[in-house]
Design an enzyme around this catalytic site. Structure first.
Site, short mmCIF file in Angstrom:
data_model
loop_
_atom_site.label_atom_id
_atom_site.label_comp_id
_atom_site.label_asym_id
_atom_site.label_seq_id
_atom_site.Cartn_x
_atom_site.Cartn_y
_atom_site.Cartn_z
CB ILE A 1 -1.19 -0.11 1.02
CG1 ILE A 1 -2.06 0.93 0.76
CG2 ILE A 1 -0.30 0.43 2.42
CD1 ILE A 1 -3.51 0.83 1.84
CG HIS B 1 5.76 -8.96 5.43
ND1 HIS B 1 4.76 -9.30 6.69
CD2 HIS B 1 5.86 -8.19 5.01
CE1 HIS B 1 5.27 -8.26 7.27
NE2 HIS B 1 6.43 -7.18 6.14
P1 AMP Z 1 7.13 -5.12 7.42
O1 AMP Z 1 7.07 -3.23 7.91
O2 AMP Z 1 8.38 -5.05 6.48
O3 AMP Z 1 6.72 -5.05 8.58
O4 AMP Z 1 6.32 -4.64 6.06
C1 AMP Z 1 4.59 -4.28 6.05
C2 AMP Z 1 4.31 -3.68 4.83
O5 AMP Z 1 2.96 -3.68 4.64
C3 AMP Z 1 4.67 -2.36 4.78
O6 AMP Z 1 5.26 -1.55 3.53
C4 AMP Z 1 2.85 -1.79 4.10
O7 AMP Z 1 3.38 -0.68 3.48
C5 AMP Z 1 2.38 -2.71 4.39
N1 AMP Z 1 1.09 -2.17 4.30
C6 AMP Z 1 0.28 -2.42 5.68
N2 AMP Z 1 -0.95 -2.19 5.29
C7 AMP Z 1 -0.81 -2.87 4.23
C8 AMP Z 1 -2.17 -2.93 3.12
N3 AMP Z 1 -3.28 -2.65 3.73
N4 AMP Z 1 -2.45 -3.19 1.76
C9 AMP Z 1 -0.62 -3.57 1.84
N5 AMP Z 1 0.28 -3.69 2.10
C10 AMP Z 1 0.07 -2.71 3.67
#
Ligand code: AMP
Length: 114
Positions: free
Chosen positions: A31, A100
């Site tokens: 996002i 992830h």
């Molecule tokens: P991390 O900081 O490695 O845990 O990555 C989590 C990622 O999830 C971040 O890059 C966020 O931008 C992404 N993220 C959070 N909420 C969403 C969402 N609803 N849809 C897509 N990506 C998201």
């Protein structure tokens, strides 16, 4: 797991821009993209982080990487190069506690990261 954002995305309860999926893995656009191509790959089942996936189900960890390779090809960054990142835990900067892998590409990526 209840109250898990990525579990809800995997279940289709929260919308996401899904680019690929298998029975066990979902790939969707981040996002807040940090590169022209920024896709997240998650197991549908809940694990806190990628090492936990590898410990419990090594084949699932391999499926995540295999789908990342497929998405890299479909997004046009397989030949130009790209990066897979699995931020893990506090020092790793993990903000969502569901396993992830980030697939980043489409520009030259600096190293080392911050
Ligand atoms: P991390 O900081 O490695 O845990 O990555 C989590 C990622 O999830 C971040 O890059 C966020 O931008 C992404 N993220 C959070 N909420 C969403 C969402 N609803 N849809 C897509 N990506 C998201």
């Amino acid at each position: 797991m209840s109250d898990c954002l990525f579990c809800a995305i995997a279940a289709g309860e929260i919308p996401a821009d899904v680019v690929a999926a298998t029975d066990r893995v979902v790939a969707f656009r981040d996002i807040q993209p940090q590169a022209p191509v920024h896709v997240l790959l998650i197991p549908r089942a809940h694990f806190d982080d990628l090492p936990s996936v590898a410990d419990a189900d090594p084949a699932l960890a391999a499926e995540i990487v295999a789908l990342a390779a497929e998405v890299a090809r479909s997004e046009g960054v397989a030949a130009t190069g790209h990066r897979l990142v699995a931020n893990t835990g506090v020092d790793g900067g993990q903000s969502v506690p569901h396993a992830h892998v980030h697939l980043l590409g489409g520009r030259s990526l600096a190293w080392p990261p911050g």
